[in-house]
Scaffold this active site. Structure first.
Site, PDB file in Angstrom:
ATOM      1  N   CYS A  44      47.074  32.569  32.547  1.00 36.58           N
ATOM      2  CA  CYS A  44      46.248  33.729  32.899  1.00 36.58           C
ATOM      3  C   CYS A  44      45.167  33.966  31.867  1.00 36.58           C
ATOM      4  CB  CYS A  44      47.144  34.950  33.016  1.00 36.58           C
ATOM      5  SG  CYS A  44      48.522  34.654  34.119  1.00 36.58           S
ATOM      6  N   LYS A  76      40.583  42.498  37.618  1.00 32.51           N
ATOM      7  CA  LYS A  76      41.675  41.629  37.146  1.00 32.51           C
ATOM      8  C   LYS A  76      41.190  40.687  36.041  1.00 32.51           C
ATOM      9  CE  LYS A  76      45.177  39.097  36.727  1.00 32.51           C
ATOM     10  NZ  LYS A  76      46.572  39.356  36.519  1.00 32.51           N
TER      11      LYS A  76
END
Ligand code: SAJ
Length: 409
Positions: free
Chosen positions: A264, A210
């Site tokens: 993010c 991720k």
């Protein structure tokens, strides 16, 4: 008993809890904010995302989704709480796992034998192992034995704000377990709604995967942003340059912008840098290049404003990217605040919000597009919202334009 208890009802937890509920799972959604809990229980939402309101209403009306401020027993617990970073005095950034730890410890009174605990929050490598350690420490503190057969997995979300509901269903996923059995159970759970492939691995690889995805994008945007600075110096139109270079079959340069925002891409690469500072040289530099871009834009705007006797600057867009209402870590907000702080009169246009964020209130005026264009002599396009799509160079004649997204032609 609940099938699922989802902790954190934000941009990830709320769509995830809701989609499980519409697929027949009995879901308890937990959030520390009573206002968020009340909003959801009345079938409404506190964030903006296309079609999310319809999904949440359907989930609540089905009776399968209920929100509360405290967790309760469930077969599966999903942690979807924020993982921000802390800026240290030497400028380095370290992950802040306080929300994950607090949410994990809150599970201790409720876990039973055979439960599955899934960490969905984007997390530094080793966090799933920490979740297990925190839960066991909290159980010990409560005088409870560790229930038999507890399973732990990391299943990071990968959905793109603005297209969340589509991507939730159709993106491939990774299920990384502390044990193979945990990964397999997590996979079986997500197959409830995920129509794409779900790949099994260990938790550390899933955590790193991720982070790697977002670091990859950050490095590629940094390349585009660095090109934009080089082109400014060499008096080349960077947009034209990229369009032409991308005609090569193996070149796919991303788009420069005012900087990289959101919760993010501007955050996750730091989790890798913090874990391997000596090795992660390119990743750190990419972060620095992208974080520098807002300062470059501010300097450009100030130079343009200096050409006007009574400059009025209109900043078009405050969100961190197009067609969303999310102002978190937004370079557009940073630029707008810096311009106001430099003493300029600044008007802000952001069709996706009703009020200014605290860092701008009292400093700039939130106005509609027409009002801004009627008054401003310096126009700064910061976000390529659809709402600004009809703006043309001709319509801005007589004004100085700084188009950080290369949209206005
Ligand atoms: N940006 C550019 N130029 C580009 C692309 C993006 O300047 O060519 C800027 C945007 O304006 C924005 C920032 O980068 O400020 C990030 O936007 P984004 O659309 O690239 O990504 P996010 O932050 O909305 O979502 C990302 C996605 N990750 C990847 O594409 C690898 C999404 O799939 C993740 O689920 C999400 O992060 C997340 O939650 O981690």
């Amino acid at each position: 008993m609940n099938d699922l208890c989802v902790l954190g009802l934000g941009y990830i937890g709320l769509p995830t809890a809701s989609i499980f509920a519409t697929k027949g799972k009995r879901v308890l959604g937990v959030d520390i904010s009573p206002a968020v809990v009340e909003t959801i229980n009345t079938g409404r939402i506190h964030i903006q995302e296309p079609d999310l309101d319809v999904l949440v209403r359907a989930a609540v009306q089905s009776g399968n989704l209920r929100a509360a401020t405290e967790p309760a027993p469930a077969a599966v617990f999903i942690l979807a709480v924020p993982t921000p970073f802390i800026v240290q005095s030497d400028g380095s950034r370290t992950p802040d796992l306080a929300y994950v730890e607090a949410a994990t410890r809150a599970l201790a009174p409720h876990v039973r034998a055979g439960n599955l605990v899934i960490l969905e929050s984007t997390s530094p490598v080793g966090t799933t192992e920490k979740v297990k350690a925190w839960l066991e420490a909290e159980l010990a503190r409560l005088g409870r034995d560790v229930p038999a057969g507890l399973l732990y997995a990391h299943c990071p979300e990968r959905i793109l704000p603005g297209q969340m509901l589509k991507e939730l269903v159709s993106n491939d996923r990774i299920a990384g377990g502390l044990t193979p059995a945990a990964a397999a159970q997590a996979k079986a759970l997500y197959e409830t709604f995920c129509t794409a492939q779900i790949f099994l691995t260990d938790a550390r690889t899933a955590e790193m995967a991720k982070l790697t995805e977002n670091a990859f994008r950050d490095v590629n945007i940094a390349f585009a942003n660095e090109l934009s600075l080089i082109c400014d110096r060499l008096r080349i139109d960077v947009w034209e340059l990229i369009r032409l270079a991308n005609r090569h079959p193996r070149v796919k340069i991303l788009q420069p912008g005012p900087g990289v925002g959101g919760h993010c891409i501007a955050v996750d690469p730091w989790f890798i840098v913090a874990a391997a500072p000596a090795e992660a040289r390119l990743l750190r530099t990419a972060r620095e290049v992208n974080d520098h871009k807002p300062h470059h834009v501010v300097a450009q705007v100030r130079a343009a404003a200096a050409q006007h006797a009574q400059p009025v600057v209109a900043c078009l867009g405050l969100a961190f990217k197009a067609n969303v209402d999310d102002l978190r870590e937004s370079p557009a907000v940073e630029i707008t605040a810096a311009l106001a702080d430099s003493g300029l009169q600044v008007l802000a246009v952001e069709p996706h919000v009703q009020a200014l964020p605290p860092s701008l209130s009292g400093k700039v005026q939130l106005v509609g597009l027409e009002a801004a264009l009627a008054t401003a002599n310096v126009v700064v396009l910061l976000v390529d919202h659809r709402a600004f799509g009809s703006l043309t160079l001709a319509a801005l004649a007589g004004k100085t334009l700084i188009d950080t997204r290369g949209q206005i032609r």
